[in-house]
Design an enzyme around this catalytic site. Sequence first.
Site, PDB file in Angstrom:
ATOM      1  N   GLY A  36       0.789  -1.238   0.000  1.00 33.36           N
ATOM      2  CA  GLY A  36       0.000   0.000   0.000  1.00 33.36           C
ATOM      3  C   GLY A  36       0.812   1.274   0.000  1.00 33.36           C
ATOM      4  CB  SER A  37       4.359   2.160  -0.595  1.00 29.08           C
ATOM      5  OG  SER A  37       4.627   1.726  -1.911  1.00 29.08           O
ATOM      6  CG  ASN A  38       2.344   3.114  -5.667  1.00 23.61           C
ATOM      7  OD1 ASN A  38       2.825   4.105  -6.198  1.00 23.61           O
ATOM      8  ND2 ASN A  38       2.929   1.920  -5.717  1.00 23.61           N
ATOM      9  CG  MET A 114      -0.745  -7.863  -6.615  1.00 26.45           C
ATOM     10  SD  MET A 114       0.061  -7.217  -8.095  1.00 26.45           S
ATOM     11  CE  MET A 114       1.476  -6.405  -7.397  1.00 26.45           C
ATOM     12  NE  ARG A 115      -8.045 -12.153  -7.307  1.00 21.98           N
ATOM     13  CZ  ARG A 115      -7.867 -13.484  -7.327  1.00 21.98           C
ATOM     14  NH1 ARG A 115      -6.760 -13.999  -6.834  1.00 21.98           N
ATOM     15  NH2 ARG A 115      -8.775 -14.277  -7.848  1.00 21.98           N
ATOM     16  CG  ASN A 131      -2.699  -1.207 -13.272  1.00 19.08           C
ATOM     17  OD1 ASN A 131      -2.686  -1.422 -12.054  1.00 19.08           O
ATOM     18  ND2 ASN A 131      -1.963  -1.906 -14.123  1.00 19.08           N
ATOM     19  CG  HIS A 133       2.698  -2.828 -15.147  1.00 24.06           C
ATOM     20  ND1 HIS A 133       2.222  -4.020 -14.656  1.00 24.06           N
ATOM     21  CD2 HIS A 133       3.788  -3.131 -15.897  1.00 24.06           C
ATOM     22  CE1 HIS A 133       2.985  -5.009 -15.103  1.00 24.06           C
ATOM     23  NE2 HIS A 133       3.930  -4.492 -15.861  1.00 24.06           N
TER      24      HIS A 133
HETATM   25  C1  GAR Z   1       3.737  -1.369  -7.336  1.00 24.54           C
HETATM   26  O1  GAR Z   1       5.080  -1.426  -7.692  1.00 24.54           O
HETATM   27  C2  GAR Z   1       2.868  -1.492  -8.573  1.00 24.54           C
HETATM   28  O2  GAR Z   1       3.450  -0.940  -9.716  1.00 24.54           O
HETATM   29  C3  GAR Z   1       2.719  -2.976  -8.686  1.00 24.54           C
HETATM   30  O3  GAR Z   1       2.585  -3.422  -7.377  1.00 24.54           O
HETATM   31  C4  GAR Z   1       3.349  -2.592  -6.512  1.00 24.54           C
HETATM   32  C5  GAR Z   1       2.516  -2.249  -5.310  1.00 24.54           C
HETATM   33  O4  GAR Z   1       3.275  -1.613  -4.336  1.00 24.54           O
HETATM   34  N1  GAR Z   1       1.587  -3.334  -9.501  1.00 24.54           N
HETATM   35  C6  GAR Z   1       1.589  -4.375 -10.314  1.00 24.54           C
HETATM   36  O5  GAR Z   1       2.528  -5.136 -10.432  1.00 24.54           O
HETATM   37  C7  GAR Z   1       0.300  -4.564 -11.085  1.00 24.54           C
HETATM   38  N2  GAR Z   1       0.485  -5.505 -12.140  1.00 24.54           N
HETATM   39  P1  GAR Z   1       2.564  -0.939  -3.085  1.00 24.54           P
HETATM   40  O6  GAR Z   1       1.607  -1.976  -2.498  1.00 24.54           O
HETATM   41  O7  GAR Z   1       3.681  -0.626  -2.136  1.00 24.54           O
HETATM   42  O8  GAR Z   1       1.840   0.276  -3.562  1.00 24.54           O
END
Ligand code: GAR
Length: 219
Positions: A36-38, A114-115, A131, A133
């Site tokens: 969840g850092s984003n 991630m679904r 999204n 990525h």
């Molecule tokens: C992020 O790096 C995002 O780009 C990736 O998951 C991570 C989540 O980090 N998303 C994918 O790979 C989607 N296919 P976070 O939970 O720290 O935000």
Amino acid sequence: MDRWDMSRMPAFSDPSQQNPSEQSPLRLGVMASGNGSNFEALAQAIEAGTLRAELRLLVVNNPGCGAQQRAERLGVPCKVLDHRVLRNREDLDQALVDSFRAADVEVVVMAGWMRIVTPVLIEGFAGRLVNIHPSLLPSFKGLDGIGQALKAGVKVTGCTVHVVTEELDAGPILAQAAVDVDRDDDHDSLARKIHREEHQLLPAAINAMIPTWRDQASL
Ligand code: GAR
């Protein structure tokens, strides 16, 4: 190296020309599966005034995940929709649509979701599902974009914010940031560098799209 491609992003229109509803903060919903850092980067950008939005609802599919803990700390409403107790992908996506509509959400951000999503969600928020990525799309779509980049031996990778369409990781690109891959980078170090860029890129890309989304809503 240009870090963001802002060329596709509309400039803000003159606030004095906007009606009050156009000036109200964008009502955001967020989906997350893990750390969840984003999600927290969005909250911080809102707090800092660089993202003119409010976080109406976070939905997580993994009970107790980092994103849920961050929401509790930040005081953002959080709902758990555990995919393990739902019948199929469509049922999960319908529950997402219902939850975000009930929270009066305008735009939904998949911030580490991630679904695989289905047309139920994509059409439910057509053009308003975004999204992030961890690669420079169209390279390294799908699972573990960071590992794919390392395996391919590329010297530059990065992250992409895009609108979600039915084809996986192939919707219109809103913004990208590049990251150099150094000789001694491993998965952890490259992930850290990409995350640092994502935390800037995602709020900036969302903020830059607000006038477009608001224009579409007023048509
Ligand atoms: C992020 O790096 C995002 O780009 C990736 O998951 C991570 C989540 O980090 N998303 C994918 O790979 C989607 N296919 P976070 O939970 O720290 O935000």
